[in-house]
Design a protein around this motif. Structure first.
Motif, PDB file in Angstrom:
ATOM      1  N   ALA A  22      18.223  -1.607   2.720  1.00 10.44           N
ATOM      2  CA  ALA A  22      19.525  -2.256   2.573  1.00 10.44           C
ATOM      3  C   ALA A  22      19.560  -3.590   3.310  1.00 10.44           C
ATOM      4  O   ALA A  22      20.267  -4.512   2.903  1.00 10.44           O
ATOM      5  CB  ALA A  22      20.629  -1.345   3.085  1.00 10.44           C
ATOM      6  N   ASN A  23      18.762  -3.711   4.377  1.00  7.53           N
ATOM      7  CA  ASN A  23      18.665  -4.959   5.137  1.00  7.53           C
ATOM      8  C   ASN A  23      17.516  -5.832   4.659  1.00  7.53           C
ATOM      9  O   ASN A  23      17.079  -6.728   5.381  1.00  7.53           O
ATOM     10  CB  ASN A  23      18.487  -4.654   6.630  1.00  7.53           C
ATOM     11  CG  ASN A  23      19.703  -4.015   7.220  1.00  7.53           C
ATOM     12  OD1 ASN A  23      20.830  -4.295   6.806  1.00  7.53           O
ATOM     13  ND2 ASN A  23      19.508  -3.134   8.181  1.00  7.53           N
ATOM     14  N   GLN A  24      16.990  -5.562   3.453  1.00 11.40           N
ATOM     15  CA  GLN A  24      15.901  -6.332   2.850  1.00 11.40           C
ATOM     16  C   GLN A  24      14.599  -6.265   3.655  1.00 11.40           C
ATOM     17  O   GLN A  24      13.800  -7.186   3.643  1.00 11.40           O
ATOM     18  CB  GLN A  24      16.321  -7.808   2.668  1.00 11.40           C
ATOM     19  CG  GLN A  24      17.577  -8.025   1.868  1.00 11.40           C
ATOM     20  CD  GLN A  24      17.364  -7.793   0.385  1.00 11.40           C
ATOM     21  OE1 GLN A  24      16.333  -8.128  -0.150  1.00 11.40           O
ATOM     22  NE2 GLN A  24      18.348  -7.195  -0.258  1.00 11.40           N
ATOM     23  N   GLU A  25      14.377  -5.175   4.385  1.00 11.94           N
ATOM     24  CA  GLU A  25      13.168  -5.016   5.198  1.00 11.94           C
ATOM     25  C   GLU A  25      12.299  -3.912   4.593  1.00 11.94           C
ATOM     26  O   GLU A  25      12.740  -2.779   4.471  1.00 11.94           O
ATOM     27  CB  GLU A  25      13.538  -4.618   6.632  1.00 11.94           C
ATOM     28  CG  GLU A  25      14.394  -5.628   7.345  1.00 11.94           C
ATOM     29  CD  GLU A  25      14.939  -5.098   8.654  1.00 11.94           C
ATOM     30  OE1 GLU A  25      14.771  -3.898   8.943  1.00 11.94           O
ATOM     31  OE2 GLU A  25      15.563  -5.891   9.372  1.00 11.94           O
ATOM     32  N   PRO A  26      11.048  -4.217   4.224  1.00 15.16           N
ATOM     33  CA  PRO A  26      10.170  -3.166   3.700  1.00 15.16           C
ATOM     34  C   PRO A  26       9.726  -2.215   4.805  1.00 15.16           C
ATOM     35  O   PRO A  26       9.744  -2.553   5.989  1.00 15.16           O
ATOM     36  CB  PRO A  26       8.973  -3.951   3.145  1.00 15.16           C
ATOM     37  CG  PRO A  26       8.989  -5.235   3.889  1.00 15.16           C
ATOM     38  CD  PRO A  26      10.427  -5.526   4.233  1.00 15.16           C
ATOM     39  N   VAL A  27       9.354  -1.004   4.426  1.00 18.75           N
ATOM     40  CA  VAL A  27       8.883   0.008   5.371  1.00 18.75           C
ATOM     41  C   VAL A  27       7.430   0.318   5.029  1.00 18.75           C
ATOM     42  O   VAL A  27       7.129   0.725   3.905  1.00 18.75           O
ATOM     43  CB  VAL A  27       9.733   1.292   5.284  1.00 18.75           C
ATOM     44  CG1 VAL A  27       9.198   2.355   6.213  1.00 18.75           C
ATOM     45  CG2 VAL A  27      11.186   0.984   5.583  1.00 18.75           C
ATOM     46  N   PHE A  28       6.516   0.087   5.994  1.00 14.90           N
ATOM     47  CA  PHE A  28       5.091   0.311   5.783  1.00 14.90           C
ATOM     48  C   PHE A  28       4.640   1.544   6.562  1.00 14.90           C
ATOM     49  O   PHE A  28       4.919   1.665   7.746  1.00 14.90           O
ATOM     50  CB  PHE A  28       4.277  -0.895   6.267  1.00 14.90           C
ATOM     51  CG  PHE A  28       4.653  -2.182   5.593  1.00 14.90           C
ATOM     52  CD1 PHE A  28       4.250  -2.438   4.291  1.00 14.90           C
ATOM     53  CD2 PHE A  28       5.408  -3.135   6.247  1.00 14.90           C
ATOM     54  CE1 PHE A  28       4.598  -3.625   3.665  1.00 14.90           C
ATOM     55  CE2 PHE A  28       5.764  -4.320   5.641  1.00 14.90           C
ATOM     56  CZ  PHE A  28       5.353  -4.558   4.336  1.00 14.90           C
ATOM     57  N   LEU A  29       3.953   2.456   5.883  1.00 10.53           N
ATOM     58  CA  LEU A  29       3.365   3.628   6.519  1.00 10.53           C
ATOM     59  C   LEU A  29       1.856   3.540   6.306  1.00 10.53           C
ATOM     60  O   LEU A  29       1.364   3.771   5.200  1.00 10.53           O
ATOM     61  CB  LEU A  29       3.915   4.919   5.915  1.00 10.53           C
ATOM     62  CG  LEU A  29       5.415   5.127   6.074  1.00 10.53           C
ATOM     63  CD1 LEU A  29       5.864   6.334   5.277  1.00 10.53           C
ATOM     64  CD2 LEU A  29       5.773   5.294   7.528  1.00 10.53           C
ATOM     65  N   ARG A  30       1.132   3.182   7.355  1.00 12.18           N
ATOM     66  CA  ARG A  30      -0.308   2.959   7.252  1.00 12.18           C
ATOM     67  C   ARG A  30      -1.005   4.199   6.697  1.00 12.18           C
ATOM     68  O   ARG A  30      -0.805   5.309   7.154  1.00 12.18           O
ATOM     69  CB  ARG A  30      -0.888   2.619   8.621  1.00 12.18           C
ATOM     70  CG  ARG A  30      -2.359   2.270   8.586  1.00 12.18           C
ATOM     71  CD  ARG A  30      -2.858   1.851   9.939  1.00 12.18           C
ATOM     72  NE  ARG A  30      -2.160   0.681  10.450  1.00 12.18           N
ATOM     73  CZ  ARG A  30      -2.584  -0.572  10.254  1.00 12.18           C
ATOM     74  NH1 ARG A  30      -3.674  -0.796   9.590  1.00 12.18           N
ATOM     75  NH2 ARG A  30      -1.899  -1.570  10.758  1.00 12.18           N
ATOM     76  N   GLY A  31      -1.819   3.988   5.662  1.00 13.98           N
ATOM     77  CA  GLY A  31      -2.563   5.064   5.041  1.00 13.98           C
ATOM     78  C   GLY A  31      -1.775   5.869   4.022  1.00 13.98           C
ATOM     79  O   GLY A  31      -2.336   6.718   3.332  1.00 13.98           O
ATOM     80  N   PHE A  32      -0.476   5.626   3.909  1.00 14.75           N
ATOM     81  CA  PHE A  32       0.355   6.370   2.957  1.00 14.75           C
ATOM     82  C   PHE A  32       0.915   5.452   1.883  1.00 14.75           C
ATOM     83  O   PHE A  32       0.728   5.686   0.700  1.00 14.75           O
ATOM     84  CB  PHE A  32       1.487   7.100   3.683  1.00 14.75           C
ATOM     85  CG  PHE A  32       2.313   7.971   2.796  1.00 14.75           C
ATOM     86  CD1 PHE A  32       1.790   9.141   2.254  1.00 14.75           C
ATOM     87  CD2 PHE A  32       3.616   7.625   2.488  1.00 14.75           C
ATOM     88  CE1 PHE A  32       2.549   9.947   1.417  1.00 14.75           C
ATOM     89  CE2 PHE A  32       4.385   8.424   1.658  1.00 14.75           C
ATOM     90  CZ  PHE A  32       3.850   9.583   1.123  1.00 14.75           C
ATOM     91  N   ALA A  67      -0.687   3.444  -0.738  1.00 14.31           N
ATOM     92  CA  ALA A  67      -1.813   2.754  -0.120  1.00 14.31           C
ATOM     93  C   ALA A  67      -3.103   3.131  -0.845  1.00 14.31           C
ATOM     94  O   ALA A  67      -3.207   4.187  -1.473  1.00 14.31           O
ATOM     95  CB  ALA A  67      -1.910   3.135   1.355  1.00 14.31           C
ATOM     96  N   LYS A  68      -4.090   2.261  -0.750  1.00 16.78           N
ATOM     97  CA  LYS A  68      -5.375   2.507  -1.407  1.00 16.78           C
ATOM     98  C   LYS A  68      -6.015   3.802  -0.916  1.00 16.78           C
ATOM     99  O   LYS A  68      -6.605   4.549  -1.704  1.00 16.78           O
ATOM    100  CB  LYS A  68      -6.322   1.340  -1.176  1.00 16.78           C
ATOM    101  CG  LYS A  68      -5.902   0.084  -1.890  1.00 16.78           C
ATOM    102  CD  LYS A  68      -6.866  -1.062  -1.616  1.00 16.78           C
ATOM    103  CE  LYS A  68      -6.387  -2.331  -2.276  1.00 16.78           C
ATOM    104  NZ  LYS A  68      -7.269  -3.464  -1.975  1.00 16.78           N
ATOM    105  N   ILE A  74      -6.166  11.236  -3.392  1.00 23.57           N
ATOM    106  CA  ILE A  74      -5.629  11.997  -4.520  1.00 23.57           C
ATOM    107  C   ILE A  74      -6.650  12.053  -5.654  1.00 23.57           C
ATOM    108  O   ILE A  74      -6.826  13.082  -6.298  1.00 23.57           O
ATOM    109  CB  ILE A  74      -4.293  11.394  -5.007  1.00 23.57           C
ATOM    110  CG1 ILE A  74      -3.235  11.477  -3.929  1.00 23.57           C
ATOM    111  CG2 ILE A  74      -3.821  12.066  -6.287  1.00 23.57           C
ATOM    112  CD1 ILE A  74      -2.912  12.880  -3.489  1.00 23.57           C
ATOM    113  N   SER A  75      -7.360  10.954  -5.874  1.00 25.41           N
ATOM    114  CA  SER A  75      -8.369  10.919  -6.930  1.00 25.41           C
ATOM    115  C   SER A  75      -9.495  11.899  -6.629  1.00 25.41           C
ATOM    116  O   SER A  75     -10.034  12.539  -7.528  1.00 25.41           O
ATOM    117  CB  SER A  75      -8.946   9.513  -7.071  1.00 25.41           C
ATOM    118  OG  SER A  75      -7.934   8.630  -7.496  1.00 25.41           O
ATOM    119  N   LYS A  76      -9.867  12.027  -5.359  1.00 24.87           N
ATOM    120  CA  LYS A  76     -10.910  12.977  -4.975  1.00 24.87           C
ATOM    121  C   LYS A  76     -10.466  14.402  -5.236  1.00 24.87           C
ATOM    122  O   LYS A  76     -11.248  15.232  -5.683  1.00 24.87           O
ATOM    123  CB  LYS A  76     -11.264  12.808  -3.501  1.00 24.87           C
ATOM    124  CG  LYS A  76     -12.024  11.557  -3.199  1.00 24.87           C
ATOM    125  CD  LYS A  76     -12.303  11.452  -1.716  1.00 24.87           C
ATOM    126  CE  LYS A  76     -12.944  10.120  -1.387  1.00 24.87           C
ATOM    127  NZ  LYS A  76     -13.129   9.933   0.063  1.00 24.87           N
TER     128      LYS A  76
END
Length: 80
Positions: A22-32, A67-68, A74-76
């Motif tokens: 809502a405050n235009q801030e993205p949320v990053f979860l490393r590895g997810f 995330a990659k 998941i592909s594995k």
């Protein structure tokens, strides 16, 4: 961890994600992955039931980009 504690943790996390977006801030979860906002431009759409043209104004929509590492894990699992 019991159900009530897990529910509280997940609900509070989702509340923080909502307020950040809502405050235009993205949320990053490393590895997810990342919770981001995508901008949609104004467009013309059709209301088929009334056979009319409708203008859809520009707007932002929430999106999740995995995330990659997450996609690779998941592909594995799929190949097993």
């Amino acid at each position: 961890m019991d159900y009530a504690t897990a529910l509280t943790v997940v609900e509070s996390f989702m509340s923080e994600v909502k307020s950040s977006l809502a405050n235009q801030e993205p949320v990053f979860l490393r590895g997810f992955g990342s919770f981001i906002l995508k901008h949609r431009a104004e467009k013309t759409a059709r209301n088929i039931s009334r056979n009319t043209t409708v203008i859809v104004p520009e707007h932002d929509i929430p999106a999740f980009k995995p995330a990659k590492e997450f996609v690779a894990s998941i592909s594995k699992l799929k190949n097993i």
